[in-house]
Design a protein around this motif. Structure first.
Motif, PDB file in Angstrom:
ATOM      1  N   LYS A 519       0.834  -1.205   0.000  1.00  7.78           N
ATOM      2  CA  LYS A 519       0.000   0.000   0.000  1.00  7.78           C
ATOM      3  C   LYS A 519       0.867   1.254   0.000  1.00  7.78           C
ATOM      4  CE  LYS A 519      -3.667   2.349   2.589  1.00  7.78           C
ATOM      5  NZ  LYS A 519      -4.503   2.329   3.822  1.00  7.78           N
ATOM      6  N   ASN A 520       1.918   1.233   0.803  1.00 14.53           N
ATOM      7  CA  ASN A 520       2.826   2.383   0.852  1.00 14.53           C
ATOM      8  C   ASN A 520       3.479   2.622  -0.506  1.00 14.53           C
ATOM      9  OD1 ASN A 520       2.259   2.733   3.552  1.00 14.53           O
ATOM     10  ND2 ASN A 520       4.054   1.600   4.260  1.00 14.53           N
ATOM     11  N   ALA A 521       3.891   1.547  -1.154  1.00 16.53           N
ATOM     12  CA  ALA A 521       4.505   1.676  -2.476  1.00 16.53           C
ATOM     13  C   ALA A 521       3.500   2.227  -3.483  1.00 16.53           C
ATOM     14  CB  ALA A 521       5.035   0.317  -2.935  1.00 16.53           C
ATOM     15  N   TYR A 522       2.261   1.772  -3.375  1.00 18.97           N
ATOM     16  CA  TYR A 522       1.208   2.251  -4.276  1.00 18.97           C
ATOM     17  C   TYR A 522       0.982   3.753  -4.091  1.00 18.97           C
ATOM     18  CZ  TYR A 522      -3.394   2.708  -6.448  1.00 18.97           C
ATOM     19  OH  TYR A 522      -4.447   3.113  -7.231  1.00 18.97           O
ATOM     20  N   GLU A 523       0.892   4.168  -2.837  1.00 21.24           N
ATOM     21  CA  GLU A 523       0.634   5.577  -2.541  1.00 21.24           C
ATOM     22  C   GLU A 523       1.821   6.462  -2.923  1.00 21.24           C
ATOM     23  OE1 GLU A 523      -0.405   5.437   1.571  1.00 21.24           O
ATOM     24  OE2 GLU A 523      -2.502   4.880   1.174  1.00 21.24           O
ATOM     25  N   GLN A 524       3.003   5.885  -3.001  1.00 21.07           N
ATOM     26  CA  GLN A 524       4.200   6.631  -3.385  1.00 21.07           C
ATOM     27  C   GLN A 524       4.440   6.614  -4.892  1.00 21.07           C
ATOM     28  OE1 GLN A 524       7.318   4.862  -1.010  1.00 21.07           O
ATOM     29  NE2 GLN A 524       6.280   5.380   0.912  1.00 21.07           N
ATOM     30  N   GLY A 525       3.500   6.024  -5.640  1.00 21.39           N
ATOM     31  CA  GLY A 525       3.597   6.037  -7.091  1.00 21.39           C
ATOM     32  C   GLY A 525       4.539   5.011  -7.681  1.00 21.39           C
ATOM     33  N   ARG A 526       4.809   3.936  -6.933  1.00 20.73           N
ATOM     34  CA  ARG A 526       5.736   2.907  -7.413  1.00 20.73           C
ATOM     35  C   ARG A 526       5.027   1.709  -8.039  1.00 20.73           C
ATOM     36  NH1 ARG A 526       9.046   0.979  -2.813  1.00 20.73           N
ATOM     37  NH2 ARG A 526       7.868   2.210  -1.296  1.00 20.73           N
ATOM     38  N   VAL A 527       3.714   1.846  -8.300  1.00 20.16           N
ATOM     39  CA  VAL A 527       2.935   0.751  -8.874  1.00 20.16           C
ATOM     40  C   VAL A 527       2.392   1.166 -10.238  1.00 20.16           C
ATOM     41  CG1 VAL A 527       0.837  -0.640  -8.625  1.00 20.16           C
ATOM     42  CG2 VAL A 527       2.286  -0.205  -6.629  1.00 20.16           C
ATOM     43  N   THR A 528       2.476   0.256 -11.200  1.00 21.30           N
ATOM     44  CA  THR A 528       1.905   0.473 -12.532  1.00 21.30           C
ATOM     45  C   THR A 528       0.887  -0.623 -12.820  1.00 21.30           C
ATOM     46  OG1 THR A 528       3.971   1.449 -13.342  1.00 21.30           O
ATOM     47  CG2 THR A 528       2.391   0.674 -14.999  1.00 21.30           C
ATOM     48  N   ASP A 529      -0.369  -0.239 -13.032  1.00 18.68           N
ATOM     49  CA  ASP A 529      -1.419  -1.208 -13.358  1.00 18.68           C
ATOM     50  C   ASP A 529      -1.365  -1.482 -14.856  1.00 18.68           C
ATOM     51  OD1 ASP A 529      -3.827  -2.613 -13.844  1.00 18.68           O
ATOM     52  OD2 ASP A 529      -4.778  -1.669 -12.116  1.00 18.68           O
ATOM     53  N   LEU A 530      -1.155  -2.738 -15.225  1.00 13.74           N
ATOM     54  CA  LEU A 530      -0.996  -3.105 -16.634  1.00 13.74           C
ATOM     55  C   LEU A 530      -2.327  -3.375 -17.328  1.00 13.74           C
ATOM     56  CD1 LEU A 530       2.077  -5.502 -16.261  1.00 13.74           C
ATOM     57  CD2 LEU A 530       2.067  -3.054 -16.754  1.00 13.74           C
ATOM     58  N   GLY A 531      -3.395  -3.534 -16.557  1.00 12.63           N
ATOM     59  CA  GLY A 531      -4.729  -3.650 -17.133  1.00 12.63           C
ATOM     60  C   GLY A 531      -5.150  -5.039 -17.546  1.00 12.63           C
ATOM     61  N   ALA A 532      -4.239  -6.002 -17.615  1.00 12.58           N
ATOM     62  CA  ALA A 532      -4.582  -7.370 -18.031  1.00 12.58           C
ATOM     63  C   ALA A 532      -5.176  -8.125 -16.849  1.00 12.58           C
ATOM     64  CB  ALA A 532      -3.333  -8.083 -18.538  1.00 12.58           C
ATOM     65  N   SER A 533      -6.373  -8.700 -17.014  1.00 11.83           N
ATOM     66  CA  SER A 533      -7.042  -9.376 -15.896  1.00 11.83           C
ATOM     67  C   SER A 533      -6.385 -10.722 -15.609  1.00 11.83           C
ATOM     68  CB  SER A 533      -8.520  -9.575 -16.195  1.00 11.83           C
ATOM     69  OG  SER A 533      -8.706 -10.481 -17.256  1.00 11.83           O
TER      70      SER A 533
END
Length: 562
Positions: A519-533
């Motif tokens: 969650k911390n990494a997500y909030e810090q902008g370190r996550v990229t959602d690729l969109g593939a289910s």
């Protein structure tokens, strides 16, 4: 206390008195017939309340025609019996993937449900482009109201207009903090509670959850001030789940005035009602009766509770009716065809992959290997597919993690169909990449094995790495070794200060299952959602492999159990 002062002022207020009087007058002057049978008001006591209850159906509709028969049989014997659902109608089969709850709802309306509360899986689609539209449509089209005392819908544009506070005259297709129903000449109050853990194990987004003890205490006191002395809590908390969040046993102990708890979430099979008669201090209290009816529509729960004039429980009896033993209702069976035909078409479409053996997703209630406490072949297959797909987007990805709680079904030997992958990965979570240091990876793995050998939905299956841990050590200090797989197949110890790119599903990446480090990494902008289910990733991967034969490789080893 501010809460007590508020209620004292409410009680003293002439406005409140007028409100109570008018509500009672409106209710009394209305047709006193219950929706399933006539009221027969009795001045003599005891008063009997009959309930039917279900929970955690998870879109299992193949046996629903038999369930309709069970409901009709109970109602024929007890016309005043109420039919309640404790949540998690959403998610779990192709019926949900295709119809988003509307197929389930048509049968709930046919069975004439009286009331439902929300489970955590009702919020699974919150992160989708449509948000909670499917849930809003589910509520709007229901021929019954919903009760929800600790959920705040005010910031969600799809749901907030459906919430109406408390009411003596609840309307179908609306949500209430508490409601009052007149049953057989008596007023019965209902509250609804959803686990606070929903924020970690689903995708509620702007929907938030309040402390269940505080919310229940507030709503029970309001009902009592309105003269209601028989109160039922319809809950999705879990019978004996972790006290760090919430459970029915704690609710019964801490909140005075709740007479019956109709529960869900833990999929507990309570063959007979459980009675709690002591409070949190061990002192004797008025009894609270708890029931729960396992899962997947396998049982219809029934309960009869007797109250004295003061609203105290003086007797109870209940049982679980096995749905499989019933004959299918002809009308319901015919209605199911329009849904099952479509589902069968999707189920039977081949992916191109062939499983050379059964790929198990075992659940063992903490005894033996489980998809939630051990490396399993299916977990290896899924994470290998995630890693393979993520590398198509980012060649720097070296590891993949999949939460065991997201793996929902076994894949049988032979041809792998769309139905197989959709049932195994039913939530439609998208693939995401994340940058983590070696220290953060260790924190994630510590969280993964914190409950081992007990089951934990956040137990991580892995690809591109291996690690060992010691389940006899204190939680948070269990991981012994961590190694990343190199391009040549060798392994190198993970460097605590080095940054690695990993793949996981977006649910976990946002902190689902309690992964604060993610969650911390997500909030810090370190996550990229690729969109593939997730199910599409698995579909493509098994098609690429053709012959599917994953094995246990020692990716996750508990040194204490070797």
């Amino acid at each position: 206390m501010p809460l007590k002062q508020t209620f004292k002022r409410l009680l003293a207020s002439s406005l409140a008195v007028g409100l109570i009087s008018s509500q009672l007058a409106i209710t009394a002057s209305a047709d006193s017939n219950h929706k399933h049978g006539k009221n027969h008001h009795k001045n003599n006591r005891p008063f009997n309340l009959s309930l039917m209850h279900t929970n955690d159906a998870h879109a299992r509709l193949d046996s629903v025609a038999k369930k309709v028969t069970a409901v009709k049989e109970v109602r024929a014997a007890k016309p005043d019996a109420l039919l309640l659902d404790a949540g998690d109608v959403f998610s779990g089969t192709l019926y949900f993937n295709e119809f988003k709850g509307q197929a389930d709802l048509e049968f709930m309306n046919l069975m004439d449900y009286d009331l439902m509360t929300f489970g955590n899986h009702e919020f699974d689609l919150g992160a989708s482009p449509e948000g909670h539209q499917a849930l809003a449509d589910f509520v709007k089209n229901a021929d019954f109201p919903f009760v929800s005392s600790n959920v705040d819908f005010s910031k969600d544009d799809k749901l907030r207009s459906l919430y109406k506070g408390y009411d003596f005259r609840p309307k179908d297709g609306k949500i209430y903090s508490s409601i009052v129903k007149k049953v057989n000449g008596e007023y019965v109050g209902f509250i609804g509670l959803t686990t606070e853990e929903t924020k970690d194990i689903s995708s509620p987004e702007k929907v938030s959850f309040q402390n269940y003890i505080k919310a229940a205490t507030k709503e029970v006191k309001l009902l009592q001030l309105l003269g209601i002395n028989k109160i039922v809590a319809l809950t999705h908390l879990g019978y004996d789940d972790s006290v760090a969040y919430d459970n029915d046993l704690q609710l019964a102990k801490y909140v005075d005035g709740i007479d019956v708890i109709v529960g869900g979430h833990s999929h507990t099979q309570l063959d007979a009602p459980v009675v709690v008669s002591t409070d949190e201090k061990g002192k004797k209290k008025d009894p609270t009766v708890i029931v729960q009816a396992y899962q997947y529509g396998d049982f219809l729960g029934t309960l009869d509770v007797q109250f004295n004039q003061k609203g105290k429980v003086i007797g109870q009896a209940g049982q679980l009716i096995k749905v499989a033993d019933k004959a299918a209702d002809p009308e319901a069976a015919e209605l199911l065809v329009k849904y099952s035909t479509k589902v069968a078409e999707i189920k039977n479409k081949p992916t191109g992959g062939i499983a050379e053996k059964v790929l198990l997703a075992p659940r063992t209630n903490d005894v033996g290997p489980s998809v939630r406490n051990s490396e399993v072949e299916l977990g290896n297959l899924i994470t290998d597919g995630m890693l393979d797909k993520a590398k198509d987007y980012n060649s720097n990805v070296v590891m993949a993690f999949q939460n065991g709680g997201g793996i929902r079904a076994t894949i049988d030997q032979g041809e792998i169909t769309f139905g197989d992958v959709l049932t195994t990965l039913p939530f439609g979570n998208t693939l995401a990449t994340m940058k983590l240091t070696g220290t953060e990876i260790k924190q994630a793995l510590e969280h993964s094995v914190k409950d081992a050998p007990k089951e934990h939905g956040g137990f991580l299956h892995v690809s591109g790495m291996k690690f060992t841990y010691d389940s006899t050590k204190a939680a948070g200090s269990r991981v012994v070794t961590m190694e990343v797989k190199n391009a040549d197949g060798t392994f190198t110890a993970i460097n605590p200060s080095q940054e690695y790119v990993i793949a996981t599903n977006a649910f976990t990446a946002k902190g689902g299952d309690g992964f604060t480090v993610f969650k911390n990494a997500y909030e810090q902008g370190r996550v990229t959602d690729l969109g593939a289910s997730d199910w599409e990733n698995l579909r493509d991967y098994v098609a690429e492999l053709v012959n599917v034969n994953p094995v246990i490789e020692g990716r996750i080893v508990d040194v204490a159990r070797q």
